[in-house]
Design a protein around this motif. Structure first.
Motif, PDB file in Angstrom:
ATOM      1  N   ILE A   2       2.168   1.854  -3.455  1.00  0.00           N
ATOM      2  CA  ILE A   2       1.062   2.344  -4.287  1.00  0.00           C
ATOM      3  C   ILE A   2       0.816   3.830  -4.003  1.00  0.00           C
ATOM      4  CG2 ILE A   2      -1.444   2.152  -4.674  1.00  0.00           C
ATOM      5  CD1 ILE A   2      -1.070  -0.893  -4.029  1.00  0.00           C
ATOM      6  N   TYR A   3       0.816   4.188  -2.713  1.00  0.00           N
ATOM      7  CA  TYR A   3       0.613   5.600  -2.348  1.00  0.00           C
ATOM      8  C   TYR A   3       1.696   6.477  -2.970  1.00  0.00           C
ATOM      9  CZ  TYR A   3       0.741   9.874   0.353  1.00  0.00           C
ATOM     10  OH  TYR A   3       0.793  11.182   0.701  1.00  0.00           O
ATOM     11  N   PRO A  31       0.818  -1.226   0.000  1.00  0.00           N
ATOM     12  CA  PRO A  31       0.000   0.000   0.000  1.00  0.00           C
ATOM     13  C   PRO A  31       0.850   1.274   0.000  1.00  0.00           C
ATOM     14  CG  PRO A  31      -0.800  -1.532   1.644  1.00  0.00           C
ATOM     15  CD  PRO A  31       0.497  -2.081   1.148  1.00  0.00           C
ATOM     16  N   ILE A  47       0.847   6.953  -6.550  1.00  0.00           N
ATOM     17  CA  ILE A  47      -0.333   7.818  -6.743  1.00  0.00           C
ATOM     18  C   ILE A  47       0.060   9.280  -6.554  1.00  0.00           C
ATOM     19  CG2 ILE A  47      -2.590   8.485  -5.795  1.00  0.00           C
ATOM     20  CD1 ILE A  47      -3.093   5.617  -5.056  1.00  0.00           C
ATOM     21  N   MET A  71      -6.220   7.666   4.300  1.00  0.00           N
ATOM     22  CA  MET A  71      -5.586   7.649   2.981  1.00  0.00           C
ATOM     23  C   MET A  71      -6.430   8.314   1.897  1.00  0.00           C
ATOM     24  SD  MET A  71      -2.813   6.669   3.894  1.00  0.00           S
ATOM     25  CE  MET A  71      -1.989   6.913   2.331  1.00  0.00           C
ATOM     26  N   ILE A 131      -2.303  -1.897  -7.404  1.00  0.00           N
ATOM     27  CA  ILE A 131      -3.570  -2.156  -6.708  1.00  0.00           C
ATOM     28  C   ILE A 131      -4.131  -3.518  -7.123  1.00  0.00           C
ATOM     29  CG2 ILE A 131      -5.980  -1.428  -6.571  1.00  0.00           C
ATOM     30  CD1 ILE A 131      -4.983   1.462  -6.570  1.00  0.00           C
ATOM     31  N   GLN A 175       0.643   6.894 -12.249  1.00  0.00           N
ATOM     32  CA  GLN A 175      -0.735   6.625 -11.821  1.00  0.00           C
ATOM     33  C   GLN A 175      -1.175   5.238 -12.308  1.00  0.00           C
ATOM     34  OE1 GLN A 175      -3.029   9.099 -10.383  1.00  0.00           O
ATOM     35  NE2 GLN A 175      -1.155  10.194  -9.911  1.00  0.00           N
ATOM     36  N   LEU A 184      -9.321  10.000  -6.798  1.00  0.00           N
ATOM     37  CA  LEU A 184      -8.490  10.899  -7.594  1.00  0.00           C
ATOM     38  C   LEU A 184      -8.703  10.696  -9.101  1.00  0.00           C
ATOM     39  CD1 LEU A 184      -6.334  13.062  -7.067  1.00  0.00           C
ATOM     40  CD2 LEU A 184      -4.610  11.296  -7.362  1.00  0.00           C
ATOM     41  N   THR A 185      -8.838   9.447  -9.538  1.00  0.00           N
ATOM     42  CA  THR A 185      -8.855   9.195 -10.985  1.00  0.00           C
ATOM     43  C   THR A 185     -10.258   9.003 -11.555  1.00  0.00           C
ATOM     44  OG1 THR A 185      -8.592   6.825 -10.670  1.00  0.00           O
ATOM     45  CG2 THR A 185      -6.588   8.112 -10.951  1.00  0.00           C
ATOM     46  N   ILE A 199      -6.420   2.916   0.540  1.00  0.00           N
ATOM     47  CA  ILE A 199      -5.541   3.501  -0.481  1.00  0.00           C
ATOM     48  C   ILE A 199      -6.158   3.287  -1.875  1.00  0.00           C
ATOM     49  CG2 ILE A 199      -4.084   1.417  -0.642  1.00  0.00           C
ATOM     50  CD1 ILE A 199      -2.793   4.972  -1.048  1.00  0.00           C
ATOM     51  N   VAL A 200      -6.871   2.164  -2.040  1.00  0.00           N
ATOM     52  CA  VAL A 200      -7.544   1.893  -3.314  1.00  0.00           C
ATOM     53  C   VAL A 200      -8.682   2.895  -3.526  1.00  0.00           C
ATOM     54  CG1 VAL A 200      -8.795   0.161  -4.649  1.00  0.00           C
ATOM     55  CG2 VAL A 200      -6.946  -0.545  -3.135  1.00  0.00           C
ATOM     56  N   ALA A 243      -2.218   1.699 -10.371  1.00  0.00           N
ATOM     57  CA  ALA A 243      -3.365   0.820 -10.625  1.00  0.00           C
ATOM     58  C   ALA A 243      -2.915  -0.630 -10.757  1.00  0.00           C
ATOM     59  CB  ALA A 243      -4.107   1.270 -11.877  1.00  0.00           C
ATOM     60  N   PRO A 278      -9.119  -1.848   0.581  1.00  0.00           N
ATOM     61  CA  PRO A 278      -8.175  -0.984   1.305  1.00  0.00           C
ATOM     62  C   PRO A 278      -8.426   0.494   0.976  1.00  0.00           C
ATOM     63  CG  PRO A 278      -7.012  -2.772   0.222  1.00  0.00           C
ATOM     64  CD  PRO A 278      -8.422  -2.826  -0.268  1.00  0.00           C
ATOM     65  N   VAL A 280      -4.832  11.410  -0.241  1.00  0.00           N
ATOM     66  CA  VAL A 280      -4.634  11.335  -1.682  1.00  0.00           C
ATOM     67  C   VAL A 280      -5.469  12.387  -2.420  1.00  0.00           C
ATOM     68  CG1 VAL A 280      -5.071   9.889  -3.703  1.00  0.00           C
ATOM     69  CG2 VAL A 280      -3.952   8.912  -1.710  1.00  0.00           C
ATOM     70  N   TYR A 340      -7.204   6.139  -4.712  1.00  0.00           N
ATOM     71  CA  TYR A 340      -6.950   6.132  -6.157  1.00  0.00           C
ATOM     72  C   TYR A 340      -8.246   6.358  -6.929  1.00  0.00           C
ATOM     73  CZ  TYR A 340      -5.485   4.519 -10.754  1.00  0.00           C
ATOM     74  OH  TYR A 340      -5.231   4.448 -12.084  1.00  0.00           O
TER      75      TYR A 340
END
Lengths: 292, 308
Positions: free
Chosen positions: A248-249, A245, A252, B234, A267, A260, B142-143, B135-136, A264, B133, B238, B139
């Motif tokens: 991944i952070y 994680p 990101i 998170m 992830i 980015q 953000l996207t 953090i997912v 993914a 999670p 983010v 993401y």
């Protein structure tokens, strides 16, 4: 007159029926919202990440160039973390649950422990990170090591494991204990040879689910200072480390699109690992259930 | 044949000798396991309290709660908690606006309308949502959510409170729906049947009988979800930005208490510095708020429970 009353009545009933139908559709829509959100999340991640899901991701260390970057150190770090946490949190969590269910006297202190555990389950994970920073990193002088991380995460999952194990132990019928005592078994013999084997499947399911939650946790490990750039594998308990994680952070947080997409891909790997753990938990439960 | 009884009794004595030691040691060991959780609490309270007190020796408490500016890392330094608190509250309110209606409606649908088969399929899917999670989710915010928000409100920056708040809301939906559904399915069927016998529709039974009867559990689920949203880290780190900003505008970049703690931890802060102290002061504030909310949830679900 009578007819008029009947009409009004019929109208009122059909109005209520229509109302019922409209709300039924609204409630269904709300339920579907969660499913739609989950689908959108999965589709976004797969379309962004599928392109970079190649062997490089598993064999390369992180790099300044997105095209050459991988998450080898993060995957290994997460696996090490899992191997350290699993025995620690299992022994402490199940031990505490056995004490509370089988041994603890019904007094104020026991109630205090119980209240304390349910309170701890509601403490935000980032606060455990602060605790780990102050106790393990600074006071014990373990620095930003794998061991600090594993100890912090153990404390984080402990309340979840204790509660799940307590429920599992409580579900064992009283008759089993009585039968064991009637054969002359002592308390510990009863617990270790009758109660635990009967409840171990449910306990293991709870433990694996709690561990899978820990594998996805980011914040506490950032606070204790797990590094975001690690280009080697930790060789001892006292080495710096990173986990999936956090890697991944890190990706990101970079502005470039290529990173980015790399995030993914990371992830996808993380989610596959969580799915495997969850399936393992379910299979284990089913296997043991047949034996009992 | 005759030799067998003494043999077995000898074996019995042996086991007895072994287990009496185990029976003396194990309760103590197990008690030690249980006491780890108490030590954890003591550790949390002690570290937060002692570091916060030494922080307040350098930064007066009047400034912490009196100043409206938070800039501990850039000169001129200022240590007013309000921008971080307002950022946290903004996220939490957006999340609650998303999650309470959707979570409660899903709970009503699953408990009152859905067939057993539908429930068996839908509930695990919602539980998956709870296991993703954070953090997912970050993401995803953000996207996926941010571009949508920016296409509706073109002036919005990349980092804004709205996207993060919406996704925090999505994250806490399963918490509200599953806890509320538990409370609703605990309402006995006799109450429902009584209402149906009087000619009530399903909607009337759900909103006038079941929801009021399960209200304590439902409200407790809201409070727990509220507390969870406040501690969420998170997603806001983010997607919501890192600008301590005293604003109620959801389209602006803000910073929450949790995101601040992450920001400071990412940098290399010397142990014992004022910056190091802010982690504990902000952490203490966060801990106290979530603790009060969790206790409130327990109180509500116990005190106002309708017993049938």
């Amino acid at each position: 007159m009578n007819n008029l009353f009947q009409d009004a009545n019929r109208q009122q009933i059909s109005g209520r029926r229509r109302n019922d139908l409209i709300w039924r559709i609204l409630f269904l829509g709300a339920t579907l919202f969660g499913i739609v959100a989950l689908s959108a999340l999965i589709i976004t991640i797969v379309t962004d990440g599928i392109a970079r899901l190649n062997p490089d991701l598993f064999t390369n260390y992180p790099s300044r160039r997105a095209s050459a970057s991988g998450m080898k150190s993060a995957i290994v770090g997460s696996l090490y973390m899992l191997c350290l946490m699993a025995p620690l949190s299992f022994v402490l969590g199940v031990g505490a649950a056995i004490y509370l269910e089988e041994y603890a006297p019904k007094n104020r202190f026991t109630r205090l422990i119980q209240l304390n555990i349910s309170t701890l389950a509601g403490v935000p994970s980032i606060v455990y990170g602060i605790l780990g920073l102050a106790i393990f990193v600074r006071t014990f002088g373990l620095e930003r090591s794998l061991l600090s991380g594993a100890l912090t995460m153990t404390l984080l999952v402990l309340p979840i494991i204790i509660v799940a194990s307590q429920e599992a132990i409580r579900a064992v019928p009283r008759a089993r204990r009585d039968a064991s005592f009637a054969l002359g078994a002592t308390k510990w013999q009863t617990v270790s040879r009758s109660v635990l084997p009967s409840s171990i499947s449910a306990i293991m399911t709870g433990v694996i689910l709690a561990l899978s939650r820990a594998i996805g946790e980011t914040a506490p490990l950032i606070i204790i200072g797990a590094a975001t750039y690690v280009a080697f594998l930790p060789e001892s308990l006292f080495d710096t480390f990173t986990v999936m994680p956090i890697q991944i952070y890190n990706w990101i947080a970079r502005p470039q699109e290529a990173f980015q997409d790399l995030a993914a891909s990371g992830i996808i790997v993380l989610m596959i690992m969580l799915v495997i753990m969850n399936v393992a938990a379910i299979m284990l439960r089913n296997k043991y259930q047949k034996n009992i | 044949m005759n030799q067998q009884p003494p043999k077995s009794s000898a074996r019995l004595d042996l086991t007895k000798g072994k287990t009496s030691i185990a029976d003396k040691i194990m309760p103590v060991l197990l008690f030690l396991c249980a006491s780890v959780s108490v030590l954890t609490t003591i550790g949390i309270v002690y570290t937060l309290l002692s570091e916060t007190i030494s922080f307040f020796r350098i930064v007066p408490i009047q400034e912490f709660f009196g100043s409206l500016k938070w800039s501990p890392l850039i000169n001129p330094k200022s240590f007013g908690i309000w921008p971080l608190l307002s950022g946290t509250m903004l996220i939490t309110i957006i999340a609650i606006i998303v999650a309470v209606p959707i979570g409660l409606a899903s709970a009503i649908y699953l408990s009152e309308y859905a067939s057993r088969r539908v429930r068996k399929i839908v509930k695990p899917i919602l539980e998956v949502l709870a296991g993703v999670p954070t953090i997912v989710y970050g993401y995803f915010a953000l996207t996926f959510i941010t571009p949508i928000v920016r296409s509706i409100f073109p002036d919005t920056g990349v980092f804004n409170a709205l996207s993060a708040g919406i996704v925090v809301g999505i994250m806490i939906i399963p918490m509200i729906s599953s806890l509320s559904e538990d409370a609703m399915s605990a309402v006995p069927d006799s109450l429902r049947n009584g209402a149906y016998a009087l000619g009530a529709t399903r909607f009337e039974v759900a909103t006038k009988i079941v929801v009021p009867a399960a209200l304590s559990g439902i409200v407790a689920s809201f409070v727990l979800a509220f507390s969870r949203a406040i501690g969420e880290t998170m997603i806001v780190t983010v997607a919501a930005g890192s600008t301590p900003n005293l604003t109620a505008n959801p389209l602006e970049s803000i910073q929450t208490m949790t995101a601040y703690i992450v920001q400071v931890s990412m940098g290399d802060i010397p142990h014992g510095s004022v910056e190091y102290g802010t982690i504990f002061a902000v952490g203490m504030t966060l801990f106290v708020i979530t603790l009060v909310l969790n206790m409130l949830a327990q109180y509500v679900s116990k005190r106002f429970r309708e017993e049938y």
